[in-house]
Design a protein around this motif. Structure first.
Motif, PDB file in Angstrom:
ATOM      1  N   ILE A  24       0.834  -1.210   0.000  1.00  0.00           N
ATOM      2  CA  ILE A  24       0.000   0.000   0.000  1.00  0.00           C
ATOM      3  C   ILE A  24       0.863   1.252   0.000  1.00  0.00           C
ATOM      4  O   ILE A  24       0.568   2.226  -0.707  1.00  0.00           O
ATOM      5  N   LEU A  25       1.948   1.234   0.760  1.00  0.00           N
ATOM      6  CA  LEU A  25       2.834   2.394   0.811  1.00  0.00           C
ATOM      7  C   LEU A  25       3.435   2.717  -0.557  1.00  0.00           C
ATOM      8  O   LEU A  25       3.794   3.868  -0.831  1.00  0.00           O
ATOM      9  N   SER A  26       3.551   1.709  -1.411  1.00  0.00           N
ATOM     10  CA  SER A  26       4.143   1.923  -2.740  1.00  0.00           C
ATOM     11  C   SER A  26       3.143   2.514  -3.731  1.00  0.00           C
ATOM     12  O   SER A  26       3.525   2.862  -4.852  1.00  0.00           O
ATOM     13  N   LEU A  27       1.884   2.638  -3.311  1.00  0.00           N
ATOM     14  CA  LEU A  27       0.838   3.111  -4.216  1.00  0.00           C
ATOM     15  C   LEU A  27       0.568   4.601  -4.003  1.00  0.00           C
ATOM     16  O   LEU A  27       0.741   5.115  -2.888  1.00  0.00           O
ATOM     17  N   PRO A  28       0.125   5.305  -5.036  1.00  0.00           N
ATOM     18  CA  PRO A  28      -0.243   6.714  -4.862  1.00  0.00           C
ATOM     19  C   PRO A  28      -1.495   6.834  -3.991  1.00  0.00           C
ATOM     20  O   PRO A  28      -2.347   5.946  -3.983  1.00  0.00           O
ATOM     21  N   GLN A  29      -1.595   7.945  -3.295  1.00  0.00           N
ATOM     22  CA  GLN A  29      -2.737   8.167  -2.413  1.00  0.00           C
ATOM     23  C   GLN A  29      -3.942   8.742  -3.164  1.00  0.00           C
ATOM     24  O   GLN A  29      -4.985   8.983  -2.563  1.00  0.00           O
ATOM     25  N   THR A  30      -3.790   8.922  -4.451  1.00  0.00           N
ATOM     26  CA  THR A  30      -4.846   9.581  -5.238  1.00  0.00           C
ATOM     27  C   THR A  30      -5.954   8.617  -5.676  1.00  0.00           C
ATOM     28  O   THR A  30      -7.001   9.072  -6.145  1.00  0.00           O
ATOM     29  N   ALA A  31      -5.728   7.315  -5.553  1.00  0.00           N
ATOM     30  CA  ALA A  31      -6.725   6.333  -5.997  1.00  0.00           C
ATOM     31  C   ALA A  31      -7.008   5.353  -4.870  1.00  0.00           C
ATOM     32  O   ALA A  31      -6.132   5.091  -4.029  1.00  0.00           O
ATOM     33  N   PRO A  32      -8.209   4.796  -4.833  1.00  0.00           N
ATOM     34  CA  PRO A  32      -8.543   3.833  -3.773  1.00  0.00           C
ATOM     35  C   PRO A  32      -7.706   2.553  -3.871  1.00  0.00           C
ATOM     36  O   PRO A  32      -7.275   2.147  -4.952  1.00  0.00           O
ATOM     37  N   VAL A  33      -7.502   1.942  -2.724  1.00  0.00           N
ATOM     38  CA  VAL A  33      -6.892   0.611  -2.638  1.00  0.00           C
ATOM     39  C   VAL A  33      -7.995  -0.357  -2.236  1.00  0.00           C
ATOM     40  O   VAL A  33      -8.689  -0.142  -1.239  1.00  0.00           O
ATOM     41  N   ILE A  34      -8.158  -1.402  -3.025  1.00  0.00           N
ATOM     42  CA  ILE A  34      -9.240  -2.361  -2.779  1.00  0.00           C
ATOM     43  C   ILE A  34      -8.626  -3.678  -2.333  1.00  0.00           C
ATOM     44  O   ILE A  34      -7.891  -4.326  -3.100  1.00  0.00           O
ATOM     45  N   LEU A  35      -8.893  -4.082  -1.101  1.00  0.00           N
ATOM     46  CA  LEU A  35      -8.414  -5.360  -0.590  1.00  0.00           C
ATOM     47  C   LEU A  35      -9.442  -6.433  -0.916  1.00  0.00           C
ATOM     48  O   LEU A  35     -10.576  -6.372  -0.448  1.00  0.00           O
ATOM     49  N   ASP A  36      -9.041  -7.402  -1.697  1.00  0.00           N
ATOM     50  CA  ASP A  36      -9.934  -8.501  -2.075  1.00  0.00           C
ATOM     51  C   ASP A  36      -9.599  -9.712  -1.211  1.00  0.00           C
ATOM     52  O   ASP A  36      -8.545 -10.335  -1.372  1.00  0.00           O
ATOM     53  N   LEU A  37     -10.508 -10.057  -0.294  1.00  0.00           N
ATOM     54  CA  LEU A  37     -10.290 -11.164   0.637  1.00  0.00           C
ATOM     55  C   LEU A  37     -11.066 -12.416   0.238  1.00  0.00           C
ATOM     56  O   LEU A  37     -11.270 -13.306   1.063  1.00  0.00           O
ATOM     57  N   THR A  38     -11.492 -12.483  -1.004  1.00  0.00           N
ATOM     58  CA  THR A  38     -12.200 -13.665  -1.473  1.00  0.00           C
ATOM     59  C   THR A  38     -11.317 -14.901  -1.284  1.00  0.00           C
ATOM     60  O   THR A  38     -10.199 -14.946  -1.777  1.00  0.00           O
ATOM     61  N   GLY A  39     -11.803 -15.869  -0.551  1.00  0.00           N
ATOM     62  CA  GLY A  39     -11.021 -17.081  -0.297  1.00  0.00           C
ATOM     63  C   GLY A  39     -10.193 -17.027   0.968  1.00  0.00           C
ATOM     64  O   GLY A  39      -9.621 -18.042   1.374  1.00  0.00           O
ATOM     65  N   VAL A  40     -10.091 -15.859   1.612  1.00  0.00           N
ATOM     66  CA  VAL A  40      -9.354 -15.751   2.876  1.00  0.00           C
ATOM     67  C   VAL A  40     -10.233 -16.273   4.006  1.00  0.00           C
ATOM     68  O   VAL A  40     -11.353 -15.806   4.199  1.00  0.00           O
ATOM     69  N   LYS A  41      -9.739 -17.242   4.756  1.00  0.00           N
ATOM     70  CA  LYS A  41     -10.538 -17.878   5.795  1.00  0.00           C
ATOM     71  C   LYS A  41     -10.424 -17.160   7.143  1.00  0.00           C
ATOM     72  O   LYS A  41     -11.362 -17.137   7.927  1.00  0.00           O
ATOM     73  N   SER A  42      -9.271 -16.591   7.429  1.00  0.00           N
ATOM     74  CA  SER A  42      -9.131 -15.842   8.682  1.00  0.00           C
ATOM     75  C   SER A  42      -8.119 -14.725   8.484  1.00  0.00           C
ATOM     76  O   SER A  42      -7.153 -14.866   7.724  1.00  0.00           O
ATOM     77  N   PHE A  43      -8.370 -13.599   9.158  1.00  0.00           N
ATOM     78  CA  PHE A  43      -7.564 -12.389   8.987  1.00  0.00           C
ATOM     79  C   PHE A  43      -7.417 -11.772  10.371  1.00  0.00           C
ATOM     80  O   PHE A  43      -8.394 -11.345  10.977  1.00  0.00           O
ATOM     81  N   GLY A  44      -6.207 -11.750  10.897  1.00  0.00           N
ATOM     82  CA  GLY A  44      -5.975 -11.347  12.275  1.00  0.00           C
ATOM     83  C   GLY A  44      -6.270  -9.886  12.560  1.00  0.00           C
ATOM     84  O   GLY A  44      -6.050  -9.013  11.711  1.00  0.00           O
ATOM     85  N   SER A  45      -6.753  -9.616  13.759  1.00  0.00           N
ATOM     86  CA  SER A  45      -7.055  -8.234  14.136  1.00  0.00           C
ATOM     87  C   SER A  45      -5.802  -7.368  14.153  1.00  0.00           C
ATOM     88  O   SER A  45      -5.866  -6.170  13.869  1.00  0.00           O
ATOM     89  N   SER A  46      -4.642  -7.973  14.458  1.00  0.00           N
ATOM     90  CA  SER A  46      -3.405  -7.183  14.483  1.00  0.00           C
ATOM     91  C   SER A  46      -3.021  -6.714  13.077  1.00  0.00           C
ATOM     92  O   SER A  46      -2.442  -5.632  12.912  1.00  0.00           O
ATOM     93  N   VAL A  47      -3.355  -7.512  12.056  1.00  0.00           N
ATOM     94  CA  VAL A  47      -3.082  -7.091  10.681  1.00  0.00           C
ATOM     95  C   VAL A  47      -4.011  -5.940  10.304  1.00  0.00           C
ATOM     96  O   VAL A  47      -3.582  -4.955   9.687  1.00  0.00           O
ATOM     97  N   THR A  84      -7.518   5.697   0.713  1.00  0.00           N
ATOM     98  CA  THR A  84      -8.889   5.188   0.777  1.00  0.00           C
ATOM     99  C   THR A  84      -8.817   3.678   0.601  1.00  0.00           C
ATOM    100  O   THR A  84      -8.483   3.192  -0.484  1.00  0.00           O
ATOM    101  N   ILE A  85      -9.085   2.942   1.665  1.00  0.00           N
ATOM    102  CA  ILE A  85      -8.949   1.484   1.638  1.00  0.00           C
ATOM    103  C   ILE A  85     -10.335   0.851   1.696  1.00  0.00           C
ATOM    104  O   ILE A  85     -11.102   1.098   2.636  1.00  0.00           O
ATOM    105  N   ARG A  86     -10.636   0.087   0.672  1.00  0.00           N
ATOM    106  CA  ARG A  86     -11.914  -0.595   0.599  1.00  0.00           C
ATOM    107  C   ARG A  86     -11.690  -2.103   0.723  1.00  0.00           C
ATOM    108  O   ARG A  86     -10.623  -2.605   0.365  1.00  0.00           O
ATOM    109  N   VAL A  87     -12.708  -2.798   1.191  1.00  0.00           N
ATOM    110  CA  VAL A  87     -12.599  -4.237   1.447  1.00  0.00           C
ATOM    111  C   VAL A  87     -13.753  -4.956   0.775  1.00  0.00           C
ATOM    112  O   VAL A  87     -14.893  -4.490   0.824  1.00  0.00           O
ATOM    113  N   ARG A  88     -13.454  -6.103   0.173  1.00  0.00           N
ATOM    114  CA  ARG A  88     -14.519  -6.928  -0.381  1.00  0.00           C
ATOM    115  C   ARG A  88     -14.151  -8.410  -0.219  1.00  0.00           C
ATOM    116  O   ARG A  88     -12.996  -8.765   0.007  1.00  0.00           O
TER     117      ARG A  88
END
Length: 243
Positions: A171-194, A206-210
């Motif tokens: 994410i840090l390598s991406l420009p802040q001018t466009a949204p970042v979309i996190l695609d978690l399709t198929g992810v079974k567990s995602f830790g709260s610390s992450v 702008t971070i979006r999740v799907r």
């Protein structure tokens, strides 16, 4: 499953064991880890023993054994009493009862679901193959779209610091001018610390999740990360390049 022994067992589960488990889980959630595990140990041990001798219930016994082992590591403090580990403990315990319900209602458990639970418990203790591989450099797929940059998580479990660092770095390598979309399709567990590591970036990107589902979805809402990240409707997306 309709024989008398099975019906008696199902009645015991609902009337006796599950109320005890709810009490134990409540104490776990309140931070009383030792007391919670002590309460949980009694019904789980009984369930493991009974299902081990009942034809068709062997998978439930196997899963209960894995959950017991995880709880014993928490009890001995060979695993830290972190929020992620407490959440995984509750997830494992609830999965035992979900499997018993599957046997009661459908006549057989969902073996894929059992394998997934066992895998995530082993990964958390560092014993599973996924635990050894999950910090690898192939954990993300990137695709640039008109709506923003999609970062698809290719690891089914996201809990380790190395994984969080890779995702944050992407994410840090991406420009802040466009949204970042996190695609978690198929992810079974995602830790709260992450999620917490990512939350520090949410004010700049702008971070979006799907694609949230299963334990990943449960953690997301339990820790109220829906107040930090935007949610997108699920969609099918083509593969992208490996980061």
């Amino acid at each position: 499953m309709s024989d008398a022994l099975s019906e008696e067992f199902f009645a015991e589960v609902g009337d006796k064991y599950y109320p005890q488990v709810l009490e134990g889980l409540e104490k776990l959630g309140a931070g009383e880890v030792a007391a919670g595990i002590e309460i949980l140990a009694r019904p789980l041990h009984t369930i493991k023993g009974v299902t081990g001798f009942m034809p068709g219930f062997e998978a439930a016994s196997h899963l209960t054994h894995k959950v017991e082992s995880f709880l014993k590591k928490l009890q001995a403090e060979t695993l830290p009493h972190s929020a992620d580990n407490i959440s995984l403990a509750a997830y494992g315990v609830n999965s035992v009862f979900a499997v018993i319900e599957q046997i009661r209602d459908a006549g057989a458990p969902d073996q894929g679901e059992i394998d997934a639970v066992c895998e995530v418990l082993l990964a958390a203790t560092g014993e599973g193959q996924q635990g050894a591989k999950s910090g690898g450099a192939d954990c993300l797929l990137r695709e640039d779209t008109p709506a923003g940059t999609v970062l698809r998580i290719s690891c089914p479990r996201m809990h380790q610091k190395a994984q969080a660092d890779q995702l944050v770095g992407a994410i840090l390598s991406l420009p802040q001018t466009a949204p970042v979309i996190l695609d978690l399709t198929g992810v079974k567990s995602f830790g709260s610390s992450v999620w917490e590591d990512l939350a520090g970036l949410a004010g700049m990107w702008t971070i979006r999740v799907r694609g949230l589902s299963g334990a990943a979805r449960e953690t997301f809402y339990t820790w109220e990360f829906d107040a930090v990240f935007q949610l997108e409707p699920e969609c099918a997306c083509p593969g992208g390049e490996i980061l």
